[in-house]
Design an enzyme around this catalytic site. Structure first.
Site, short mmCIF file in Angstrom:
data_model
loop_
_atom_site.label_atom_id
_atom_site.label_comp_id
_atom_site.label_asym_id
_atom_site.label_seq_id
_atom_site.Cartn_x
_atom_site.Cartn_y
_atom_site.Cartn_z
N HIS A 1 -0.56 -59.37 30.92
CA HIS A 1 0.34 -59.07 32.04
C HIS A 1 -0.34 -58.14 33.02
CE1 HIS A 1 1.17 -55.76 29.27
NE2 HIS A 1 1.86 -55.12 30.20
N HIS B 1 0.21 -55.00 34.23
CA HIS B 1 0.18 -53.53 34.24
C HIS B 1 -1.26 -53.01 34.25
CE1 HIS B 1 4.58 -53.22 32.65
NE2 HIS B 1 4.52 -53.28 33.96
N ASP C 1 -2.88 -50.67 32.88
CA ASP C 1 -3.61 -50.38 31.65
C ASP C 1 -3.96 -51.66 30.88
OD1 ASP C 1 -0.80 -50.60 31.17
OD2 ASP C 1 -1.03 -49.62 29.23
N HIS C 2 -3.80 -52.80 31.54
CA HIS C 2 -4.20 -54.09 30.95
C HIS C 2 -5.18 -54.84 31.84
CE1 HIS C 2 -1.04 -54.05 27.74
NE2 HIS C 2 -0.62 -53.09 28.55
N HIS D 1 9.16 -57.76 29.02
CA HIS D 1 8.49 -56.52 29.44
C HIS D 1 8.10 -56.64 30.92
CE1 HIS D 1 5.90 -53.01 29.16
NE2 HIS D 1 4.87 -53.72 29.56
N ASP E 1 2.10 -56.30 25.43
CA ASP E 1 3.22 -55.36 25.29
C ASP E 1 4.53 -56.08 25.00
OD1 ASP E 1 1.38 -53.42 25.89
OD2 ASP E 1 2.25 -52.85 27.83
N HIS F 1 -0.92 -51.36 22.01
CA HIS F 1 -0.72 -49.90 21.93
C HIS F 1 -0.54 -49.43 20.48
CE1 HIS F 1 -0.32 -49.03 26.23
NE2 HIS F 1 0.32 -50.18 26.32
ZN LIG Z 1 2.80 -53.17 30.04
#
Ligand SMILES: [Zn+2]
Length: 255
Positions: free
Chosen positions: A56, A58, A60-61, A114, A133, A171
């Site tokens: 996805h 975000h 941090d991805h 998410h 996530d 995570h």
């Molecule tokens: Zn995320």
């Protein structure tokens, strides 16, 4: 030959995964938050990056996407539904599409909730699920862009995968997820035993990932709306399972 999977811890609690096919030499990275830690491992292993798999959008991805593409010439695979939010995307995928790494196939499963365009990668013969996530060890992702109903359907798709499937989430939230899980199922023996092990692992700085679909079915409250003990604890016997799931998600948001 099985795929070789390397877990790279970055930032506070993220994991980046490198997936290497020793036969073809093809190598993918899942959700590179950063480029440099990935380049360091590639260098050490003498692997050539061929693909980025994004679950996805975000940051941090996808944070390492463009640097990695520039330095390695790899292809970036992401959700068709999220093509405008995945930097450098080359290959657009949707539900039931297949991608390959050498002769290893991964099926794309759409898991909105998410984010609206979230996808996961399920390597069938290697029994490995890269779920970003959507599903966490004893938890699930927060609902930023989707409804509880959507997330419920998404999680049920993953719950139906073979029990021995290895769950590689992004995570290290396991310990706090488990503390919450105990509030809704305090007498779940599998959960109590798993938390003892997780506490030991974290005390030694060890990763608790991957888990398996079987472990999640036994201990993850978001897979357990049908548990009589949990329903009793929530005083929600005889209510629709999706309502129970929604209540668990609300409680977790407040936890
Ligand atoms: Zn995320």
């Amino acid at each position: 030959m099985m795929l070789e999977i390397i877990q790279i811890p970055v930032l506070n609690d993220n994991y980046i995964y490198l997936i290497h096919d020793p036969v073809s030499g093809e190598t993918a990275v899942v959700d590179p938050a950063l480029a440099q830690p990935v380049l360091d491992v590639l260098d050490e292993k003498q692997w050539q990056l061929t693909h980025i798999l994004n679950t996805h959008h975000h940051v941090d991805h996808i944070g390492g996407n463009l640097d990695l593409k520039e330095q390695t010439g790899c292809n970036i695979i992401g959700a068709k539904n999220d093509q405008h939010r995945i930097p450098g995307i080359d290959i657009l995928v949707e539900e039931n599409d297949q991608i390959s790494l050498g002769t290893h196939q991964a099926i794309i499963i759409e898991t909105p909730g998410h984010t609206s365009g979230h996808i996961v990668f399920y390597f069938t013969e290697d029994s490995a699920l890269f779920c970003g996530d959507t599903l966490f060890a004893m938890g699930c992702g927060r609902l930023f862009e989707g409804s509880a109903e959507q997330m419920w359907l998404s999680l049920n798709k993953l719950k139906s995968l073979p029990e021995l499937t290895q769950v590689y989430c992004t995570h290290e939230y396991t310990q706090s997820n488990g503390r919450f899980a105990l509030t809704v199922e305090p007498n779940n023996k599998a959960l109590i035993a798993r938390m003892e092990k997780v506490n030991q692992q974290r005390n030694h700085g060890l990763a608790t990932i991957p888990s398996t679909i079987e472990q999640e079915k036994e201990t993850n409250p978001f897979f357990r709306a049908d548990s009589p003990d949990l329903q009793k604890k929530l005083k929600m016997q005889n209510e629709p399972l999706v309502e129970i799931f929604t209540e668990i998600r609300k409680r977790k948001d407040r936890f």
